[in-house]
Design an enzyme around this catalytic site. Structure first.
Site, PDB file in Angstrom:
ATOM      1  CB  CYS A 178      -0.932  -0.141   1.172  1.00 19.47           C
ATOM      2  SG  CYS A 178      -2.060  -1.418   1.229  1.00 19.47           S
ATOM      3  CG  HIS A 318      -1.901   4.935   4.895  1.00 16.33           C
ATOM      4  ND1 HIS A 318      -1.871   4.593   3.499  1.00 16.33           N
ATOM      5  CD2 HIS A 318      -2.132   3.630   5.515  1.00 16.33           C
ATOM      6  CE1 HIS A 318      -1.701   3.523   3.338  1.00 16.33           C
ATOM      7  NE2 HIS A 318      -2.056   2.576   4.167  1.00 16.33           N
ATOM      8  CD  GLU A 329      -2.139   8.094   8.998  1.00 17.18           C
ATOM      9  OE1 GLU A 329      -2.955   7.429   8.711  1.00 17.18           O
ATOM     10  OE2 GLU A 329      -1.456   8.764   8.212  1.00 17.18           O
ATOM     11  CE  LYS A 350      -5.487   4.733   1.634  1.00 11.56           C
ATOM     12  NZ  LYS A 350      -4.493   5.836   2.062  1.00 11.56           N
ATOM     13  CG  HIS A 355      -6.470   1.339   1.156  1.00 10.97           C
ATOM     14  ND1 HIS A 355      -5.255   1.998   0.156  1.00 10.97           N
ATOM     15  CD2 HIS A 355      -5.782   0.742   1.920  1.00 10.97           C
ATOM     16  CE1 HIS A 355      -4.242   1.495   0.658  1.00 10.97           C
ATOM     17  NE2 HIS A 355      -3.956   0.744   1.631  1.00 10.97           N
ATOM     18  CG  PHE A 414      -0.566  -6.117   4.548  1.00  8.16           C
ATOM     19  CD1 PHE A 414      -1.123  -5.484   5.438  1.00  8.16           C
ATOM     20  CD2 PHE A 414      -1.523  -6.660   3.922  1.00  8.16           C
ATOM     21  CE1 PHE A 414      -2.248  -5.398   6.039  1.00  8.16           C
ATOM     22  CE2 PHE A 414      -2.852  -6.951   4.381  1.00  8.16           C
ATOM     23  CZ  PHE A 414      -3.043  -6.361   5.464  1.00  8.16           C
TER      24      PHE A 414
END
Lengths: 428, 403
Positions: A178, A318, A329, A350, A355, A414
C-alpha cells in the site's frame, strides 16, 4: 551550472512536478476528481463486477467506466495508467517521446478465475490430487496462448507504457504494497537528484479488484463489512470504523528537475521536497505497537525536506479506516508533531475513494498538490462518531479553505512498508 | 582504475541453487571441473527442473513460526539473504541492518494448488462459476497464504527474520526486476544516498503453477536436459527453471574499508534497457550497454551469461556476445543452476564476484560450446536477457586489479 535557486538544502537538484493525472472511482481526470473530492462525494458502491452473495463485504470503489480489450486486472491497470499518464504528459506540455525513466507501481496480478476455468474446460479430467496446473500445462503445450501469458507477466504493463510514451531505459515495475505509489515517486525523485535523469514519469495503478482479492483481504479481517449504505463504509478516524474499502485507481506525476522544467518554460505545479522510508520488522501485517518505524519514516521525510515539525501545513493521512492503521497513524503523528498537531489539519482521501492499494500513494500525492494549488483542504467524510482516542482535526465532512504551502503524505503497507512524501508549492 | 569512496563494492554473497548451499559449494563449482547439472526429470515430467538442494532452514530462519508463515520461494530468499549478511559480517550487526537498504526482485508467490484444483474440478460439474469461487475461496483459503503470495512479502519476511529495515523496495517484472534492483541500489551508493544494500531474489521452480508462465508461450524445455547453448534443436522451448536464491551486499568502498570488510569485487558498471527484439535492434542495444558499463574496454574478461536457454533469443545472445567480446570465454550459468527468472542477474553478479575473488580460471559449464580459460580473469561481464523482455549488463573488477 546549477545555482542555489535550483538546489535544495543539501545541494541536490530540486524536483518539480509539471504534470498530473488521476483516475479513481470518482471519475477520470484531475478536474472531475478534485471537484467530487472537495465536495465530499463518495465513489464507493455495491460491487457489480462479480456476484457477491455469501461474501461479508459487497462494496468497493471499483473503476467500471473503462472500455477494456479484455476483462482482467492487467488490462484494467494498464488502461488506467495510460489515461493518467496521458493527462499528466499533456498537462506538462511534453508531446514528443518522454526521454526519461519510467517508474510504475503496479499490482502483483495472477490469472483471473475466468482464465483458469477456460483452461480447465480444455483440459483432460483430473488424474490425481491437486493436478489442475499440470493439466493446464498439457493444454498450453499443445496450444500456446500469448495473450494469457502477457496478462500474467509483471513486466507487461510497463512494456506497453514505455513504448507508448517513449520513456528511456529499463522501466521499473514495483510493489511496496500500500506504499507503492509513494515508492514510485520516491524513485523518480532519486533519479533526478542523482543526476541520472532530468525528468521521470512516475505512475501508480491498481485495477485488481476481483472476487479473490476481496476474499483474501476479507479473510485477514481488513475490510469494512458495513455494506449499507456503501458510501458510508469508509470512515477513517471514527470510533466505529471497521476496515478499509478496497478500490481502484491510478495517478501519474511528471517529475523534472526544477532547472530543466524552467528552462523549457514549463508550468511548475509544485515540488517534491522530501521522501522518507523505514521498514518494520514487527509482523507481516501489523505495525510495531510503538509506531517506531512509521515515526522514523515521517521524520526521515521531514529531514529530507529540511523541515522540522513546524514546517507542515496539512497532512494527507494514510487513513485507511482500519482500527489498527488509524490508531497507529495518530500515535505516529502525535509523536512526531507533538502539540503542533493541534493546528495541522489531517484528512483522509480514502473516506471518499476507498483504499486504492498500489495506487494510493500517487493519487494522494496528486491531491496533496491540488490542496496547495487551490487552497482547499479536502474533507474526511463519514466523520459522525469521532474516536475520542484520536483527537485529530480531520476536516470533518466538509472541505475547508486554507492556505497550505507544505503537505506531508503518508503511506503504510503490509510487509512493514512505510513511506512518506513532503510536497511543497512552487518556489517563490 | 582509481579507487573512489563511493565505488560500489561487493562485500557479501549469499547463494542457494541446485548446485548447493553457500559460497563454498559455488566456489567449488567455479574452480572445479566436475559438472553435474542436478536435474530432477520426474517431478514435473516431461519438464526437467533444477531442484533446491537439501537445506536446513533453521540455519537462517531459526523460528519455526517464521518458517511456517512462508512458501518455499520466500524461505529460499530469506535463507540466501541471511547467507549474504553472514558473508558480509553484518548478520549480527543490528545497527547496520537497521540502516541497510533492501531491493528485492520478486515474482508472484505460490498458489494453494489443492484449493485451486478443487475449484477447477468442481467447475466441471457446475455452471455457476462465480458463486463457486466465492464459496470455495471463503471456506478453503488459508488467510496466511495470501501473505505467502504477495510479492513484497519476501522483503517483509527478510525484515522480520534478519531485521533489515533501512528501506524495503520490491521490484517486479521478471528478469528486468533483478537488473533494475542492482542498477538502482548501485546508483544510490554511487550518489552517496546509501552505504549498504541487500539486493537479490529467489524462485521456487518446482511447481506447475510457476511453469505456467513459461509454458504459456511454449517456452519450457522437455525431455532430456542439455546445456543452455545446446537447446536450439532440443525438444520444447528451451527454458529449464531452477530453484534458488541469490543475494549480494553492495556497499560503498568507504564503508567497506572503514569496517575492514572483505571486498569480493568492485561493481564498476551496470545498466539495463529494453526494446524491440529483432536481432539488429537487440545487438545495437547490447552494444550500447557494453559501452555504458565499460564492458568494451575490459581486458581479457570472463563473460557470465544468464541465458535462459529459450530458443532464438539464446542463439541471438550468443552471437551478440561473440561480436562484442570475441576473445572472451563465455559461461552460461543457467546450464547448471537452471533459470531463476527474477534473480538471474543478481545470481550472475554473485557468481562473478566469487570467481574474481577466488582468482578462478572457470572450467566450461558446457565443454562443447564454451572455450576453456587458461588464466583467471581480472574482469567479469555479467549479462541477462529477459526471456520475454529487458536486457542488463554489469562489469565487475577483481580488487587486486585496482589501485
Amino acid at each position: 551550472m546549477s545555482t542555489s535557486r535550483y538546489t535544495d538544502h543539501l545541494g541536490r537538484p530540486l524536483v518539480a512536478v509539471t504534470g498530473i493525472g488521476v483516475v479513481s472511482s470518482l471519475g477520470s481526470g484531475v478536474a472531475d476528481n478534485w471537484r467530487a473530492l472537495t465536495d465530499g462525494v463518495s465513489g464507493i458502491h455495491s460491487i457489480t463486477r462479480f456476484p457477491t452473495e455469501g461474501l461479508s463485504t459487497r462494496i468497493a470503489g471499483t473503476v467500471d467506466f473503462l472500455d477494456l480489450p479484455a476483462e482482467n486486472a492487467t488490462e484494467r491497470s494498464h488502461a488506467m495508467a495510460a489515461f493518467a499518464a496521458e493527462e499528466a504528459l499533456s498537462g506538462s506540455g511534453i508531446s514528443s517521446a518522454f526521454g526519461g525513466p519510467l517508474f510504475l507501481a503496479a499490482p502483483p496480478v495472477e490469472p483471473e478465475w475466468s482464465q483458469r476455468f477456460a483452461l480447465g474446460d480444455k483440459a483432460h479430467p483430473a488424474a490425481g490430487e491437486a493436478d489442475a496446473y499440470r493439466r493446464f500445462l498439457d493444454v498450453l503445450k499443445d496450444a500456446p496462448d500469448l495473450a494469457f501469458r502477457e496478462s500474467i507477466l509483471f513486466g507487461a504493463i510497463s512494456e506497453r507504457l514505455a513504448d507508448r510514451f517513449g520513456t528511456r531505459g529499463l522501466p521499473v515495475t514495483l510493489s511496496t504494497a500500500c506504499a507503492s505509489g509513494t515508492t514510485a515517486i520516491q524513485l523518480g525523485v532519486e533519479a533526478i537528484r542523482q543526476g541520472r535523469a532530468d525528468r521521470a514519469l512516475t505512475l501508480a495503478t491498481d485495477g485488481s479488484v476481483n472476487a479473490e482479492s476481496l476474499i483474501r483481504f476479507s479473510l485477514l479481517s481488513a475490510l469494512s463489512t458495513q455494506n449499507d449504505p456503501p458510501e458510508k463504509a469508509s470512515k477513517p478516524f471514527t470510533k466505529n470504523r471497521d476496515g478499509f474499502v478496497i478500490a481502484e485507481g491510478s495517478a501519474a506525476l511528471v517529475l523534472e528537475s526544477l532547472e530543466a522544467a524552467e528552462a523549457r518554460g514549463a508550468e511548475i505545479l509544485g515540488l517534491v521536497t522530501g521522501c522518507g522510508e523505514k521498514a518494520d520488522h514487527f509482523h507481516r501485517t501489523r505495525s510495531s505497537p510503538d509506531g517506531g518505524p512509521a515515526i522514523a519514516a515521517v521524520r526521515a521525510a521531514l529531514e529530507d525536506a529540511g523541515l522540522d515539525e513546524t514546517g507542515i501545513g496539512y497532512i494527507n493521512a494514510h487513513g485507511t479506516s482500519t482500527p489498527e492503521n488509524d490508531k497507529m497513524e495518530y500515535l505516529t503523528l502525535s509523536s512526531v508533531f507533538g502539540t503542533a498537531l493541534d493546528t495541522i489539519p489531517v484528512s483522509s482521501n480514502k473516506s471518499m475513494i476507498g483504499h486504492t492499494l498500489t495506487a494510493a500513494g500517487a493519487i494522494e500525492a496528486v491531491f496533496s498538490l491540488m490542496t496547495i494549488r487551490t487552497g482547499t483542504v479536502p474533507p474526511t467524510i463519514n466523520h459522525e462518531t469521532p474516536d475520542p482516542a484520536i483527537p485529530l482535526d480531520v476536516v470533518p465532512n466538509v472541505k475547508r479553505e486554507a492556505s497550505v504551502s507544505r503537505v506531508l503524505s503518508n503511506s503504510f503497507g503490509f510487509g512493514g512498508q512505510n513511506a512518506c512524501l513532503v510536497i511543497a508549492g512552487e518556489p517563490a | 582504475m582509481s579507487e573512489a569512496a563511493n565505488d560500489v563494492v561487493i562485500t557479501g554473497v549469499g547463494l542457494v541453487t541446485a548446485q548447493g548451499v553457500g559460497n563454498d559449494a559455488h566456489v567449488a563449482l567455479l574452480t572445479g571441473s566436475e559438472r553435474d547439472p542436478h536435474v530432477d526429470a520426474r517431478t514435473l515430467a516431461p519438464y526437467p527442473v533444477h531442484p533446491k538442494p537439501e537445506i536446513d532452514w533453521s540455519q537462517q530462519i531459526p523460528r519455526r513460526g517464521d518458517q511456517r508463515q512462508m512458501g518455499d520461494w520466500q524461505r529460499l530468499g530469506v535463507y540466501a539473504s541471511g547467507l549474504a549478511l553472514d558473508d558480509a559480517g553484518l548478520k549480527d550487526d543490528a545497527e547496520a541492518c537497521a540502516a541497510m537498504d533492501m531491493v528485492i526482485a520478486a515474482g508472484g508467490g505460490e498458489r494453494d494448488q489443492s484449493v485451486d484444483s478443487m475449484i477447477v474440478d468442481a467447475a466441471a460439474e457446475r455452471d455457476d462459476h462465480d458463486a463457486l469461487v466465492n464459496e470455495k475461496l471463503t471456506s478453503e483459503l488459508r488467510p496466511t497464504l495470501f501473505l505467502a503470495q504477495l510479492s513484497n512479502l519476501l522483503a517483509g519476511n527478510i525484515s522480520i527474520v534478519h531485521k533489515v529495515t533501512g528501506s524495503s523496495r520490491t521490484f517486479m517484472g521478471e528478469e528486468a526486476a533483478g537488473i533494475s534492483a542492482v542498477e538502482t541500489a548501485a546508483a544510490r551508493i554511487r550518489a552517496g544516498q546509501s552505504t549498504q544494500a541487500l539486493v537479490g531474489g529467489s524462485l521456487n521452480a518446482e511447481r506447475a503453477d510457476m511453469l505456467l508462465l513459461v509454458e504459456a508461450a511454449s517456452g519450457a524445455a522437455r525431455g532430456e536436459w542439455s546445456p543452455v547453448w545446446a537447446r536450439e534443436n532440443a525438444a520444447g522451448g528451451g527454458i529449464v527453471l531452477g530453484s534458488g536464491g541469490a543475494f549480494v551486499i553492495l556497499e560503498s568502498r568507504k564503508s567497506a574499508n572503514a569496517r575492514g570488510a572483505t571486498i569480493h569485487a568492485h561493481l564498476s558498471g551496470v545498466a539495463g534497457d529494453r526494446g524491440a527484439r529483432t536481432p539488429d535492434r537487440l545487438a545495437e542495444r547490447m552494444r550500447r550497454l557494453a559501452e555504458e558499463t565499460g564492458a568494451l574496454e575490459a581486458d581479457a574478461p570472463l563473460v557470465l551469461s544468464g541465458a535462459s536457454g529459450l530458443k532464438d533469443i539464446t542463439r541471438d545472445e550468443r552471437a551478440i556476445l561473440g561480436d562484442l567480446f570475441p576473445h572472451a570465454p563465455v559461461r552460461g550459468y543457467g546450464s547448471l543452476t537452471g533459470h531463476l527468472i527474477e534473480p538471474t542477474f543478481p545470481l550472475g553478479i554473485a557468481l562473478a564476484a566469487l570467481a574474481l575473488k577466488a582468482n578462478a580460471a572457470v572450467a566450461p559449464f558446457d565443454a562443447e560450446n564454451e572455450a576453456p580459460m587458461r588464466v583467471p580473469a581480472k574482469t567479469a561481464i555479467v549479462t541477462t536477457l529477459g526471456h520475454v523482455r529487458g536486457e542488463g549488463m554489469a562489469v565487475l573488477q577483481a580488487e587486486d586489479a585496482n589501485g
